[in-house]
Design a protein around this motif. Structure first.
Motif, short mmCIF file in Angstrom:
data_model
loop_
_atom_site.label_atom_id
_atom_site.label_comp_id
_atom_site.label_asym_id
_atom_site.label_seq_id
_atom_site.Cartn_x
_atom_site.Cartn_y
_atom_site.Cartn_z
N UNK A 48 -0.29 -34.25 30.70
CA UNK A 48 1.05 -33.70 30.61
C UNK A 48 1.59 -33.59 29.20
N UNK A 49 0.81 -34.03 28.19
CA UNK A 49 1.25 -33.96 26.81
C UNK A 49 0.19 -33.27 25.97
N UNK A 50 0.62 -32.54 24.95
CA UNK A 50 -0.34 -32.00 23.99
C UNK A 50 -0.55 -33.06 22.91
N UNK A 68 -3.30 -47.98 17.80
CA UNK A 68 -3.15 -46.64 18.37
C UNK A 68 -2.35 -45.80 17.37
N UNK A 69 -2.83 -44.57 17.13
CA UNK A 69 -2.13 -43.64 16.25
C UNK A 69 -2.17 -42.24 16.87
N UNK A 70 -1.02 -41.61 16.92
CA UNK A 70 -0.95 -40.27 17.48
C UNK A 70 0.21 -40.15 18.43
N UNK A 88 5.76 -50.59 20.47
CA UNK A 88 4.85 -49.64 21.10
C UNK A 88 5.61 -48.32 21.15
N UNK A 89 5.19 -47.39 20.29
CA UNK A 89 5.86 -46.10 20.18
C UNK A 89 5.32 -45.11 21.20
N UNK A 90 6.22 -44.54 22.01
CA UNK A 90 5.84 -43.55 23.01
C UNK A 90 6.62 -42.26 22.73
N UNK A 91 6.25 -41.16 23.39
CA UNK A 91 7.03 -39.93 23.22
C UNK A 91 8.49 -40.09 23.68
N UNK A 92 8.79 -41.14 24.44
CA UNK A 92 10.14 -41.36 24.96
C UNK A 92 10.92 -42.38 24.14
N UNK A 93 10.30 -42.99 23.14
CA UNK A 93 10.97 -43.99 22.32
C UNK A 93 10.10 -45.22 22.14
#
Length: 151
Positions: A48-50, A68-70, A88-93
């Motif tokens: 669900x993510x590019x 983890x990087x990206x 822990x960085x996610x696309x949501x914060x």
């Protein structure tokens, strides 16, 4: 151990309110050893993510580090009988994650490395789950993975 490897990661989370959740990933990666430490690199995609996340696993005695990087970003340290905190960085914060490992067991021979980690996971200082990670690292054969070694 050869540079080209197959990595199998399976995990189990025991969440008090929700029961258990299992996860399993089998992927190709690369392996190298430096100064007595084992390093495994692999990429992962998130449905669900590019984009993707590059992962570097470092195994050193009774310590496992995952960087983890990206798409997601984190530096998680699993160290026996020690609590480590990280964002822990996610696309949501970002989430503040605590990892309290009770067991880090590394078994290795000429053509296989097996890792088992038991730990308590907390998010924002609240206990979320008791977890187990199993990793199997083995050379990738010319004919494909020898999955029988994972059993």
């Amino acid at each position: 151990m050869t540079k080209d490897i197959i990595l199998k990661i399976s995990g189990l989370q025991l969440v008090p309110q929700d029961g258990e959740e299992q996860l399993e990933v089998i992927t190709a990666g690369s392996y190298f050893q430096r100064d007595g430490k084992h390093y495994i690199k692999y990429d992962e995609v998130t449905e669900g993510f590019s984009g993707s996340t590059s992962n570097l696993i470092k195994i050193n005695g009774d310590t496992l580090e995952v960087t983890k990087r990206g798409l997601t970003n984190a530096h998680m340290i699993f160290q026996e009988n020690k609590k480590n905190m990280t964002y822990y960085g996610t696309p949501f914060g970002n989430l503040l994650v605590g990892i309290s490992a009770t067991n880090v067991d590394v078994r290795e021979d000429e053509n296989k490395i097996q890792v088992e980690v038991n730990y308590a996971l907390e998010v924002n200082y609240e206990h979320l789950a008791d977890c187990t990670i199993h990793m199997n690292i083995q050379p990738r054969s010319a004919d494909g993975p020898e999955l029988s070694l994972f059993d």
